[in-house]
Design an enzyme around this catalytic site. Sequence first.
Site, short mmCIF file in Angstrom:
data_model
loop_
_atom_site.label_atom_id
_atom_site.label_comp_id
_atom_site.label_asym_id
_atom_site.label_seq_id
_atom_site.Cartn_x
_atom_site.Cartn_y
_atom_site.Cartn_z
N SER A 104 -30.49 -38.87 -40.45
CA SER A 104 -31.14 -39.80 -41.06
C SER A 104 -30.24 -40.57 -42.12
CB SER A 104 -32.46 -39.58 -41.66
OG SER A 104 -33.19 -40.82 -42.43
N ASP A 241 -31.21 -47.46 -42.17
CA ASP A 241 -30.47 -46.30 -42.51
C ASP A 241 -29.85 -45.67 -41.01
OD1 ASP A 241 -32.71 -45.57 -41.33
OD2 ASP A 241 -33.21 -43.71 -42.36
N ASP A 243 -30.37 -43.74 -38.88
CA ASP A 243 -31.07 -43.36 -37.61
C ASP A 243 -32.11 -44.56 -37.26
OD1 ASP A 243 -33.17 -42.59 -39.70
OD2 ASP A 243 -33.88 -41.16 -38.19
N ASP A 245 -34.96 -45.67 -38.90
CA ASP A 245 -36.35 -45.67 -39.01
C ASP A 245 -36.88 -46.26 -40.15
OD1 ASP A 245 -35.51 -43.64 -40.44
OD2 ASP A 245 -36.87 -41.90 -40.15
#
Length: 449
Positions: A104, A241, A243, A245
Amino acid sequence: MSRLFGTDGVRGLANGLLTAELALELAQAAAAVLGHDKISDGRRPTAVIARDPRASGEFIAAAVEAGLASSGVDVYDAGVLPTPAAAYLIADLNADFGVMISASHNPAPDNGIKFFARGGQKLADDAEDAIEAQLSKDKLRPLAGDVGRISRFADAEDRYIVHLLSTMPARLDGLKIVIDCANGAASGCSPQVFKDAGADVIVIGAEPDGLNINDGVGSTHMDQLKKAVVGHGADMGVAHDGDADRCLAIDHEGNEVDGDQIMAILAMALHAAGGLKDNVLVATVMSNLGLKLAMSAAGIRIEETAVGDRYVLEAMRKGGYSLGGEQSGHVIFNEYATTGDGVLTGLQLAAQVAATGKTLAELATQMTKMPQVLINVSDVDKSKVTLHDGLRSAVLAAEEQLGATGRVLLRPSGTEPLVRVMVEAADLSTAETVANDLAGAVQTHLALT
């Protein structure tokens, strides 16, 4: 021994905690637990795997694929895609489960493995515990034609983009938008879908080299996006960010629009359209008091949860609610996604700008952020936060001082010997004074001896 799974899968330093051996064994264990029903019937389960562009993701993905296929699971490799894309594709393909390899917003040396259940749902704690317990048990060893096969999921990105476009309430024609992809998983799909939706797109942070993810760009480093929005005369900016999400935004004046403000805009739009289930927005205890006041004035009730998008998801599933999220930019649309989706959130936010003809700055004024001060108090016994009479008295006195226009939250850290003191007030000076007083009370009453 501490629990291997954290709040969002298994995460740590790649080749430190998270080795190829551990990745292989976790995949083998997950195959036995999550593919149990089909394996017991003599059939091969299917799994989708995706990753962000970290260099370590290459060997970790190879280890996970080897673990799954050697356990009799057919693997569809979607390549580099956002976490929410992986979740969507698991459901779209009707796969038995899936794996996302990402850390992440963490820096490039870290990585993580996150499993999803059928339908792209996050795993419950008991499923994670079962996978961890399976690590010490015998592995599945199918032979000959019973081993799994690994296939490239060639149209994975296209499926995800088509899905995102299908959610749009309005096109983005005429909007100039800067997209910051954090040199991460959305570097390919996010700029493309915004262009397909009609926006004039300027892209930064979309040159991943395996080592530069989240490095000075993205939702944790907004300065470059602010400069780009103002410099290009853009209508708004969207930051992801690593990843993707999460989504944070920048208005045309260069001001940050955080997750609370984004939720306020989207909740009011859904409410006006009759699409906000039971007139409820799900948010965590860390959301700004200004969000609560704005929602109350609009006739929207906030269902409050502990910090963490998994708790937001649990509350949304339980109540069937339409919208929820966190101040950090995890925003969840129950109708379209099973997890926070930064690309989807950015599209929906931009669609409100396009549909209303208002600037993002104007839309953000629907919520007035209260000044918020957060102090971490270290070297204290966090287990006694709710038990100590003297500290409880200090909190009650602070709440009485702040009245209806302020709020106090004392929260023990989940990973460190810290107590987090958060105070909101009508003005910054008051928030700072009360926060410092409470931090002193925490240190006095809970100091380690």
